[in-house]
Design an enzyme around this catalytic site. Structure first.
Site, PDB file in Angstrom:
ATOM      1  N   CYS A 121       6.573  -0.589  -4.681  1.00  0.00           N
ATOM      2  CA  CYS A 121       6.341   0.677  -4.005  1.00  0.00           C
ATOM      3  C   CYS A 121       4.877   1.081  -4.158  1.00  0.00           C
ATOM      4  CB  CYS A 121       7.234   1.763  -4.586  1.00  0.00           C
ATOM      5  SG  CYS A 121       9.001   1.385  -4.534  1.00  0.00           S
TER       6      CYS A 121
ATOM      7  N   LEU B  20       9.643   0.872  -1.329  1.00  0.00           N
ATOM      8  CA  LEU B  20      10.247  -0.400  -0.986  1.00  0.00           C
ATOM      9  C   LEU B  20      11.588  -0.427  -1.700  1.00  0.00           C
ATOM     10  CD1 LEU B  20      10.029  -3.226   0.333  1.00  0.00           C
ATOM     11  CD2 LEU B  20       9.093  -4.042  -1.850  1.00  0.00           C
TER      12      LEU B  20
ATOM     13  N   ASN C  13       6.697   3.301  -9.415  1.00  0.00           N
ATOM     14  CA  ASN C  13       6.706   1.983  -8.796  1.00  0.00           C
ATOM     15  C   ASN C  13       7.166   0.990  -9.850  1.00  0.00           C
ATOM     16  OD1 ASN C  13       6.130  -0.445  -7.413  1.00  0.00           O
ATOM     17  ND2 ASN C  13       4.045  -0.456  -8.209  1.00  0.00           N
ATOM     18  N   GLY C  14       8.245   0.256  -9.571  1.00  0.00           N
ATOM     19  CA  GLY C  14       8.658  -0.752 -10.533  1.00  0.00           C
ATOM     20  C   GLY C  14      10.148  -0.944 -10.597  1.00  0.00           C
TER      21      GLY C  14
ATOM     22  N   THR D 155     -12.027 -16.890  -7.325  1.00  0.00           N
ATOM     23  CA  THR D 155     -10.793 -17.662  -7.375  1.00  0.00           C
ATOM     24  C   THR D 155      -9.574 -16.805  -7.072  1.00  0.00           C
ATOM     25  OG1 THR D 155     -11.776 -19.210  -8.922  1.00  0.00           O
ATOM     26  CG2 THR D 155      -9.398 -19.195  -8.785  1.00  0.00           C
TER      27      THR D 155
ATOM     28  N   ARG E 103      -9.495 -16.915  -3.343  1.00  0.00           N
ATOM     29  CA  ARG E 103      -9.043 -18.237  -2.909  1.00  0.00           C
ATOM     30  C   ARG E 103      -7.527 -18.372  -3.048  1.00  0.00           C
ATOM     31  NH1 ARG E 103     -13.046 -22.377  -6.146  1.00  0.00           N
ATOM     32  NH2 ARG E 103     -14.969 -22.065  -4.935  1.00  0.00           N
TER      33      ARG E 103
END
Length: 585
Positions: free
Chosen positions: A2, A51, A75-76, A316, A319
């Site tokens: 979320c 979410l 959130n979690g 990185t 990437r």
């Protein structure tokens, strides 16, 4: 995952301020496309983009206690919420959400309840009775969180930097395992495991204890009321996650609700050997396997979106995030809202190839401690934001706090890599799941050598990025890099290119300070570079930079960076392994 946003004590309760909070909250809508909520008490605002994973029908936020005097935006996932509810028999819950316990725990235990939570979380709790608030982030930083301060005395909290960077005088990453309270106006660390002190543990290695600890970590992450799957690259870590999930799914509530056949996901450039390895594991486990392809140009085209969502200029991380970002969109299009992934194993067990050169168990253990403490800046940030960009949640059982405690309590002598004894990297994890009677994986997968992102995932992707950056960054631009970017000065054209994009989205000094730097070889910390004198002249993100270790190690070659003062060699790319990602070399 979320999205949460809070503006606390802003001395402005006008309609214009409410509209501004709503506008900023919408910047996080990609994280939670299922519901938007906003609660206002005087000059404090709690916003939420949901979410829905557990109790999607009634778990909308913010959440409240019985009389709505305590409000929470979170959130979690709280994996032990059912156990905690049993401790709160005198409380009435409004929803079946796992996060509904937080307000009630606060009523019973005050701010000391945070270490009772087993899960991943970032939350803001507002007590309207005295207008106080507390903010907390999970132990390792699996969920992302930022804190900022306004000139008007306000405190801002956001799941992503883009929710507060334009409105705060100063902001920073909210530290994992910490609590911030309005009463103290300061932070304190609530997460204090034995390994955090970096003292050397002495518990003998027991493969069955380690196996049970990881199985439990995976099983508790099967708590879901929506379709889910696993990220599968064919490497050890993601393959073990998939194997355990497939083995126990039928016995869980989610298996009974959605069926016991597991879905697995992999992405890569066409023809990648690693795609073949992932398919082999999927066939062995009997998963419904989804293989997605992308081109180098697809990845290059997504770079700006990736940097906007991941909020970093670390080479990185960008990437590695790009294939994961592209894969997450494909997964979400199939109706899946949650995936289980393999981040965190290498940090727990010294799995990166440079650990072959660890001089002794003490140095190895300290390095693993440093790596775990820094995960929120790299792998956790990538896994959280690359998936959340498309409203997908990633769960990471290797970063379960009980599993970390078990793994980090083992005498590190057992983690030392000893080729003469047949002990390769992560040997103790491999041995724990080497079951002759009921094999978890084929032997050649279980004992496959570690491959890091630019190696196991491929060079054509990295080479394509470097070539693209070279077209957009001139030699003349690089000559002035230390003046244009005095902090974390980019030392390659690729780093310079990413930095330009990042600064366009996030121009504030506070933003650039959220991104770490430092010399690294094959994903090491700066301290571990000292383990081998040859590495100091071969600072490179590739696992092949671990000279004398990787099967395809680089030949000795001149330094990649020359005539650059050591004080600016602080943006050397790092290495990660990405579950579910494979690219042809």
């Amino acid at each position: 995952m979320c999205g949460i946003l809070a503006v606390l004590g802003c001395s402005d309760d006008s309609q214009a301020k409410r509209v501004r909070v709503l506008e900023l909250s919408r910047r996080l809508k990609h994280r939670g496309p299922d519901w938007s909520g906003l609660y206002q008490h005087r000059d404090s605002y709690l916003a939420h983009q949901r979410l829905a994973i557990v109790d999607p029908a009634s778990g909308d936020q913010p959440l409240f206690n019985e009389d709505k005097s305590v409000a929470v935006t979170v959130n979690g996932e709280i994996y032990n919420h059912e156990e905690l509810r049993k401790k709160l028999v005198n409380h009435k819950f409004r929803t079946g959400s796992d996060c509904d316990v937080i307000a009630h725990l606060y009523e019973e235990y005050g701010e000391d309840f945070v270490d009772m939570l087993d899960g991943i979380f970032s939350f803001v709790l507002l007590d309207t009775r005295d207008n106080s608030f507390i903010v907390a982030r999970d132990a390792i930083g699996v969920t992302s969180l930022y804190i900022g301060w306004g000139l008007d005395g306000s405190v801002w909290i956001s799941s992503e930097m883009k929710g507060l960077n334009d409105d705060c005088e100063h902001f920073e990453t909210f530290r994992p395992g910490h609590l911030y309270t309005s009463k103290s106006r300061g932070f304190r660390r609530w997460y204090n495991p034995p390994w955090f002190s970096e003292s050397i543990p002495s518990v003998p290695y027991d493969p069955l204890v380690l196996r049970r600890a990881f199985e439990n970590a995976v099983i508790k992450r099967l708590m879901t009321d929506v379709p889910f799957g696993v990220l599968l690259s064919g490497g050890l870590d993601s393959s073990l996650v998939a194997s355990i999930t497939a083995r126990y799914l039928a016995y869980t509530e989610s298996g009974k609700q959605w069926g016991s056949q597991l879905h697995s996901f992999c992405v890569g450039l066409e023809g990648s050997p690693d795609l073949k390895a992932a398919k082999e594991v999927a066939d062995y486990l009997g998963t419904v396997h989804h293989e997605f392809h992308f081109t180098v140009q697809d990845g290059i085209d997504a770079i700006e979106d990736v940097i906007y969502h991941i909020e970093t200029y670390d080479v990185t991380t960008i990437r590695a995030s790009t294939p994961m970002f592209l894969m997450s969109r494909k997964i979400k299009s199939l109706g899946v809202k949650m995936v289980i992934s393999g981040e965190g194993s290498d940090e727990n067990f010294g799995g990166y190839l440079y650990f072959h050169k660890a001089p002794n168990k003490e140095e190895l253990h300290r390095e693993t401690c440093h790596k775990i403490k820094a995960l929120h800046q790299y792998d956790c940030l990538r896994a959280n934001k690359a998936t959340s960009a498309w409203g997908l949640e990633a769960r990471v059982p290797f970063l379960d706090i009980e599993f970390i405690n078990a793994a980090m309590s083992i005498d590190p002598e057992s983690k030392m890599i000893k080729k003469d004894q047949g002990r390769i990297e992560k040997w103790i994890l491999r041995k724990a799941f080497d079951d002759e009677e009921r094999p978890y994986l084929p032997k050649h997968i279980l004992y496959r050598q570690k491959e890091q992102f630019s190696d196991g995932v491929g060079y054509s992707w990295i080479d394509g990025l470097k070539a693209h950056a070279a077209k957009n960054v001139t030699d003349k631009m690089m000559l002035n890099a230390s003046y244009i970017f005095p902090h974390n000065t980019p030392t390659t054209k690729e780093a310079y290119y990413y930095r330009m994009i990042f600064e366009r989205f996030f121009p504030q000094n506070s933003a650039r300070l959220t991104v770490p730097g430092g010399a690294s070889v094959a994903c090491s910390t700066a301290k571990a570079v000292e383990w081998d004198v040859a590495w100091k002249n071969n600072l490179d993100p590739s696992g092949r930079a671990a000279l004398g270790v990787h099967l395809s190690a680089y030949d000795a070659e001149p330094p990649l960076i020359s005539n650059v003062p050591s004080k600016v060699i602080d943006s050397i790319p790092r290495m990660v392994e990405v579950p579910g990602v494979a690219i042809h070399t």
